[in-house]
Scaffold this motif. Structure first.
Motif, PDB file in Angstrom:
ATOM      1  N   PRO A  94      84.978  64.906  78.808  1.00 12.85           N
ATOM      2  CA  PRO A  94      85.975  63.864  78.541  1.00 12.85           C
ATOM      3  C   PRO A  94      87.385  64.363  78.866  1.00 12.85           C
ATOM      4  O   PRO A  94      87.898  65.269  78.218  1.00 12.85           O
ATOM      5  CB  PRO A  94      85.809  63.598  77.038  1.00 12.85           C
ATOM      6  N   GLY A  95      87.961  63.826  79.919  1.00 11.29           N
ATOM      7  CA  GLY A  95      89.323  64.188  80.285  1.00 11.29           C
ATOM      8  C   GLY A  95      89.499  65.574  80.863  1.00 11.29           C
ATOM      9  O   GLY A  95      90.632  66.049  80.969  1.00 11.29           O
ATOM     10  N   ARG A 333      88.182  69.925  76.989  1.00 14.23           N
ATOM     11  CA  ARG A 333      88.083  68.466  77.002  1.00 14.23           C
ATOM     12  C   ARG A 333      89.264  67.825  76.281  1.00 14.23           C
ATOM     13  O   ARG A 333      90.057  68.497  75.621  1.00 14.23           O
ATOM     14  CB  ARG A 333      86.774  68.000  76.369  1.00 14.23           C
ATOM     15  N   ARG A 334      89.372  66.518  76.423  1.00  8.40           N
ATOM     16  CA  ARG A 334      90.349  65.722  75.690  1.00  8.40           C
ATOM     17  C   ARG A 334      89.631  64.964  74.571  1.00  8.40           C
ATOM     18  O   ARG A 334      88.410  64.844  74.569  1.00  8.40           O
ATOM     19  CB  ARG A 334      91.044  64.734  76.624  1.00  8.40           C
ATOM     20  N   TYR A 335      90.427  64.391  73.662  1.00 10.77           N
ATOM     21  CA  TYR A 335      89.871  63.720  72.498  1.00 10.77           C
ATOM     22  C   TYR A 335      90.512  62.351  72.331  1.00 10.77           C
ATOM     23  O   TYR A 335      91.624  62.109  72.794  1.00 10.77           O
ATOM     24  CB  TYR A 335      90.067  64.576  71.242  1.00 10.77           C
ATOM     25  N   ARG A 336      89.787  61.463  71.640  1.00 12.35           N
ATOM     26  CA  ARG A 336      90.235  60.071  71.518  1.00 12.35           C
ATOM     27  C   ARG A 336      91.318  59.888  70.469  1.00 12.35           C
ATOM     28  O   ARG A 336      92.183  59.016  70.592  1.00 12.35           O
ATOM     29  CB  ARG A 336      89.032  59.184  71.184  1.00 12.35           C
ATOM     30  N   GLY A 364      95.842  63.973  73.040  1.00 15.81           N
ATOM     31  CA  GLY A 364      94.414  64.214  73.198  1.00 15.81           C
ATOM     32  C   GLY A 364      94.040  65.629  73.544  1.00 15.81           C
ATOM     33  O   GLY A 364      92.848  65.968  73.568  1.00 15.81           O
ATOM     34  N   GLY A 394      80.837  63.369  74.183  1.00 15.95           N
ATOM     35  CA  GLY A 394      81.372  62.132  73.627  1.00 15.95           C
ATOM     36  C   GLY A 394      80.441  60.950  73.580  1.00 15.95           C
ATOM     37  O   GLY A 394      80.826  59.887  73.092  1.00 15.95           O
ATOM     38  N   TRP A 421      84.290  59.011  73.090  1.00 13.91           N
ATOM     39  CA  TRP A 421      84.936  58.849  74.388  1.00 13.91           C
ATOM     40  C   TRP A 421      84.372  57.633  75.101  1.00 13.91           C
ATOM     41  O   TRP A 421      83.205  57.273  74.911  1.00 13.91           O
ATOM     42  CB  TRP A 421      84.718  60.088  75.255  1.00 13.91           C
ATOM     43  N   ASP A 422      85.215  57.011  75.891  1.00 15.98           N
ATOM     44  CA  ASP A 422      84.815  55.893  76.731  1.00 15.98           C
ATOM     45  C   ASP A 422      85.355  56.145  78.130  1.00 15.98           C
ATOM     46  O   ASP A 422      86.535  56.525  78.260  1.00 15.98           O
ATOM     47  CB  ASP A 422      85.367  54.578  76.177  1.00 15.98           C
TER      48      ASP A 422
END
Length: 431
Positions: A94-95, A333-336, A364, A394, A421-422
């Motif tokens: 994610p990201g 990674r990134r986070y929501r 994030g 995610g 994550w989306d």
């Protein structure tokens, strides 16, 4: 040191030596490759390998690390009774991205079951990856019960779509570009660059090798009936390649209007390309059924056909991941949502356990630091490395894992909000 030059794991080698077996790193060419390749094919119940197939795999697998388990007392002492291969690729998170130690070709000869071979191979790969500083291991599996004991989690589920296109007409958007047939060779040349553009859009994807694209397009020397493969390209109004499709057709000899199409790959850089290629499939003449595997669990085509019940959707586990370095994996990674979590992680193999504080900023991004015995945070997550690995991409919710008793948290909803994550993760192929 190159990945395929890393020595075999000494602990696994010692364990197998006690059973009279040898753990060996095998060459990517010559007689050792022929023996390893033949043993791997036998383990997967495939046919004996030909000289053409051996030469083709030698070309494809030059960068792989091939490990074999040999039985010097057997009638074929140079042929492995256990195999595994691995390489390092980029895993989409994610990201972000992170290096992953990709594992494949795990086989044990039926003559040598229950002798600790699978354990030695898998634990050896994980220790080799950790010693090389690779933060994540990953694989796709034929037998799912085996890998949880080594810390792997089914982090990505995918869908198989079977669409009765006689029943479902197209109701989706009409893309402004054009769809054309191209040669398999041209498709093969254009696929890697397009896939690289698409790669970062979905967590869970692993960068594919050149051999993967040769397999899909049927351009490898050992391709099986490549003449059956048909290849299509979508270009947008600016004449840029935005989508590629490869598929095969199986005729229905009892009713030639009801053939079956199997999608080998559908790579789309944007929504228009995806819609154009799916419309092409849905509107094919003389076709009854279109089957596409390894699709996203939220595939939009289900909203682009006139009859939703014309599509049968089957979900299954697909991409398994295993965290080896908690700090490196979680920081990649990134986070929501922003937040601060105390993570208390156990690992039976001793590779990734410990206490950590995860701090997620408003943008994030995250930092991870070892936690002292007195560390506190608004939310505490207690889990084994399997559950933490399941959260990494995610797709799996902490709420679900908590309800299943796979983790505990003082606020599972807050953990889910941070890690979610989306769009959902996906891996579009097997390896």
């Amino acid at each position: 040191m190159a990945h395929n030059d890393i020595a075999v794991d000494p602990a696994s080698a010692a364990r197998l030596a006690e059973a009279g077996l040898e753990l060996r790193r095998m060459a990517n060419d010559g007689s050792e490759l022929v023996a390893w390749h033949g043993a791997q094919a036998r383990g997967f119940l495939e046919t004996e390998r030909t000289a053409v197939q051996d030469a083709a795999v030698a070309e494809r697998w030059r960068g792989r690390r091939l490990i074999g388990v040999l039985d010097p007392t057997g009638p074929q002492p140079d042929w492995p009774v256990g195999t595994v291969s691995s390489w390092v690729a980029a895993l989409s998170l994610p990201g972000g991205t992170a290096p992953a130690w990709a594992i494949s070709s795990v086989t044990v000869a039926p003559t040598h079951h229950r002798r600790g071979i699978a354990r030695a191979l898998l634990e050896g790969e994980l220790r080799a990856a950790a010693s090389a500083g690779v933060p994540i291991a990953s694989l796709t599996v034929t037998e799912s019960p085996l890998y949880g004991r080594y810390g792997f989690a089914p982090a990505v589920s995918v869908a198989t779509l079977s669409i009765d296109v006689k029943r479902a007409s197209w109701t989706g958007p009409v893309a402004p570009g054009r769809v054309d047939f191209v040669t398999r060779e041209q498709w093969r040349r254009e696929a890697p660059a397009l896939a690289d553009r698409v790669f970062a859009q979905r967590p869970g994807e692993l960068t594919a090798s050149d051999g993967h694209w040769d397999h899909i397009a049927g351009t490898a020397a050992d391709a099986d009936r490549p003449e059956r493969i048909r290849t299509v390209r979508y270009r947008d109004v600016h004449d840029e390649v935005q989508g590629l499709l490869a598929y095969t057709v199986t005729e229905n000899t009892e009713d030639y209007t009801r053939s079956r199409v199997d999608v080998r790959a559908l790579v789309a850089a944007d929504d228009a390309a995806s819609a154009a290629l799916w419309r092409f499939l849905v509107e094919l003449d003389l076709v009854q059924t279109v089957v596409a595997t390894e699709q996203s669990i939220d595939e939009p085509v289900l909203w682009m056909i006139s009859d939703r019940r014309a599509a049968t959707v089957t979900l299954h586990d697909h991409h398994y991941v295993r965290i080896l370095d908690v700090t490196a994996a979680l920081q990649a990674r990134r986070y929501r949502r922003p937040g601060r979590l105390l993570l208390q992680i156990t690992d039976t193999l001793g590779l990734a356990g410990g206490a950590f504080v995860l701090t997620v900023d408003d943008d994030g991004s995250a930092s991870v630091a070892p936690a002292s015995a007195r560390a506190t945070a608004p939310v505490t997550l207690t889990a084994d490395v399997v559950a933490l690995s399941a959260l990494l991409l995610g797709q799996v919710s902490a709420r679900t894992l908590a309800a299943a008793g796979r983790l505990s948290a003082t606020d599972a909803g807050a953990v889910a909000d941070v890690f979610g994550w989306d769009p959902p993760a996906r891996l579009s192929y097997w390896y």
